[in-house]
Design an enzyme around this catalytic site. Structure first.
Site, PDB file in Angstrom:
ATOM      1  N   PRO A  77       0.828  -1.215   0.000  1.00  0.00           N
ATOM      2  CA  PRO A  77       0.000   0.000   0.000  1.00  0.00           C
ATOM      3  C   PRO A  77       0.856   1.256   0.000  1.00  0.00           C
ATOM      4  CG  PRO A  77      -0.007  -1.036   2.167  1.00  0.00           C
ATOM      5  CD  PRO A  77       0.686  -1.988   1.240  1.00  0.00           C
ATOM      6  N   ALA A  79       0.465   5.662  -0.951  1.00  0.00           N
ATOM      7  CA  ALA A  79      -0.471   6.758  -1.208  1.00  0.00           C
ATOM      8  C   ALA A  79      -0.210   7.400  -2.562  1.00  0.00           C
ATOM      9  CB  ALA A  79      -0.341   7.810  -0.106  1.00  0.00           C
ATOM     10  N   TYR A 129      -5.463   3.228   7.769  1.00  0.00           N
ATOM     11  CA  TYR A 129      -4.928   3.758   9.023  1.00  0.00           C
ATOM     12  C   TYR A 129      -6.108   3.939   9.967  1.00  0.00           C
ATOM     13  CZ  TYR A 129      -0.495   4.930   6.725  1.00  0.00           C
ATOM     14  OH  TYR A 129       0.698   4.874   6.058  1.00  0.00           O
ATOM     15  N   HIS A 256       7.668  -0.282   7.451  1.00  0.00           N
ATOM     16  CA  HIS A 256       7.112   0.849   6.699  1.00  0.00           C
ATOM     17  C   HIS A 256       8.127   1.385   5.691  1.00  0.00           C
ATOM     18  CE1 HIS A 256       3.354   3.347   7.327  1.00  0.00           C
ATOM     19  NE2 HIS A 256       3.948   4.042   6.385  1.00  0.00           N
ATOM     20  N   ARG A 259      10.380   4.192   6.862  1.00  0.00           N
ATOM     21  CA  ARG A 259       9.800   5.539   6.930  1.00  0.00           C
ATOM     22  C   ARG A 259       9.223   5.870   8.306  1.00  0.00           C
ATOM     23  NH1 ARG A 259       8.749   7.538   1.737  1.00  0.00           N
ATOM     24  NH2 ARG A 259       6.686   8.414   2.136  1.00  0.00           N
ATOM     25  N   ASP A 287       7.492  -7.164   3.634  1.00  0.00           N
ATOM     26  CA  ASP A 287       7.973  -6.123   2.728  1.00  0.00           C
ATOM     27  C   ASP A 287       9.179  -5.420   3.320  1.00  0.00           C
ATOM     28  OD1 ASP A 287       7.258  -3.924   4.365  1.00  0.00           O
ATOM     29  OD2 ASP A 287       5.549  -3.351   3.172  1.00  0.00           O
ATOM     30  N   GLY A 288       9.960  -4.787   2.421  1.00  0.00           N
ATOM     31  CA  GLY A 288      11.112  -4.027   2.874  1.00  0.00           C
ATOM     32  C   GLY A 288      12.381  -4.340   2.112  1.00  0.00           C
TER      33      GLY A 288
END
Length: 364
Positions: A77, A79, A129, A256, A259, A287-288
């Protein structure tokens, strides 16, 4: 010249995008040590190939929470895909449909949930969120179910947004022609106003995210949806066990993308302890720092059921729209199959820790 690897898409995308948009996508929090560690951690593992194995038909397909995928790969995900391509998440949805991969649409998508669903030919999940306005959250869940989304992904590592110095220096704000169209414009007002030393994204998160969220609150969300619930942002065995106890259907091991908490464990370093803490049938996603099909294979060998990819998909989208995003996803899938063949492990179930040799690493 053909772009043959995600790193080549990265260079091409950087040349096309405005500097502040590039920094928003590429940057991490603090000194960006976790961002760098996510990439470096893959170097702590070497592959252990087996030979004289029939690899004439390697099969990377799987079923994940009831959805069939041609490869264990999904789009994490993120933005505002329209920051890099006019069609935004609609182009990304078409790309995942073409490649048989998963799309997790973000709560701050720049196309409507319904537009994304109409364009998606493959499985589609929605990331959330936890907002202070629970009525808004409930409305999004209801729309997602009606539009055919197949799971909810709650990001749990963001009670506040990490201190992203690139965005602060740039005074980054979302351009006026790019909006989080699934939310009331009044809720998103702060994200469109930034000044040097102040990020519109950070201001918006401070106003709208509920930092009082606890494990007990998950029951409220479960009561409002029949969709599977995935918790994204798990880095410890303790939280993995709590996720199972509180009715989660899967977790995503994630920091994240570097981040949030700078100095946090690289996702790959956290993956084995999370996998070991949950029942064998409980899906753990990852993920990452994934930049190749070999990286995907390493994460799968450490116990991930599927791997999510973030920035490389936006690079592809920036360079070639739907075709560019599909090319990045196809490259990762084909590289994974290639790696499986040369490893002598033609099925995903054969990708286990025996496929890896652990080098001396900083995070052990």
């Amino acid at each position: 010249m053909a772009l043959l690897a995600p790193a080549e898409f990265e260079s091409a995308a950087r040349a096309r995008l405005p500097a502040d948009v590039w920094d928003f996508i590429a940057g991490g929090s603090g000194a960006e040590s976790t961002l760098a560690a996510n990439l470096a951690q893959f170097g702590d593992y070497a592959l252990r190939p087996r030979v004289l194995v029939d690899v004439a038909g390697c099969d990377p397909s799987l079923t994940l929470l009831g959805s069939e995928l041609r490869a264990p790969i999904g789009v994490a995900p993120m933005a505002y895909h329209r920051l890099v391509d006019p069609e935004g998440e609609v182009a990304t949805a078409r790309a995942t449909g073409r490649t048989g991969t998963l799309l997790i649409a973000g709560i701050f998508a720049s196309r409507t949930l319904e537009e994304i669903s109409a364009a998606a030919e493959g499985p589609l999940w929605l990331q959330l969120y936890w907002l202070r306005r629970r009525d808004v959250l409930a409305g999004l869940v209801e729309r997602a179910e009606a539009a055919g989304y197949r799971a909810l992904v709650l990001t749990v590592d963001a009670p506040r947004i990490g201190r992203r110095l690139r965005d602060l220096r740039n005074g980054f704000a979302v351009p006026a022609d790019v909006r989080a169209v699934n939310l009331d414009p009044e809720l998103m007002r702060a994200s469109h106003h930034g000044d040097a030393g102040a990020s519109g994204i950070e201001t918006h998160a401070r106003e709208q995210f509920d930092p009082s969220l606890t494990w007990a609150d998950l029951a409220w969300l479960r009561e409002r949806s029949r969709l599977p619930l995935v918790l994204k942002g798990i880095l410890t065995a303790e939280d993995a066990r709590l996720a199972v106890e509180h009715g989660a259907d899967a977790v995503v091991v994630s920091n994240h993308g570097g981040r949030q908490l700078d100095g946090a464990l690289p996702s790959l370093a956290a993956l084995p302890e999370v996998v070991d803490a949950v029942p064998p049938e409980f899906p753990v996603l990852f993920d990452g720092g994934v930049r190749s099909g070999a990286d995907v294979a390493v994460a799968l060998a450490l116990g991930a059921r599927a791997v999510l990819v973030g920035r490389p998909v936006l690079w592809g989208l920036a360079v070639g729209g739907e075709d560019g995003a599909a090319q990045v996803l196809d490259q990762l899938s084909s590289e994974l199959t290639h790696t499986m063949a040369l490893l002598g492990r033609p099925r995903l179930r054969g990708l286990d820790r025996g496929a890896l040799s652990e080098r001396a690493g900083r995070y052990r």
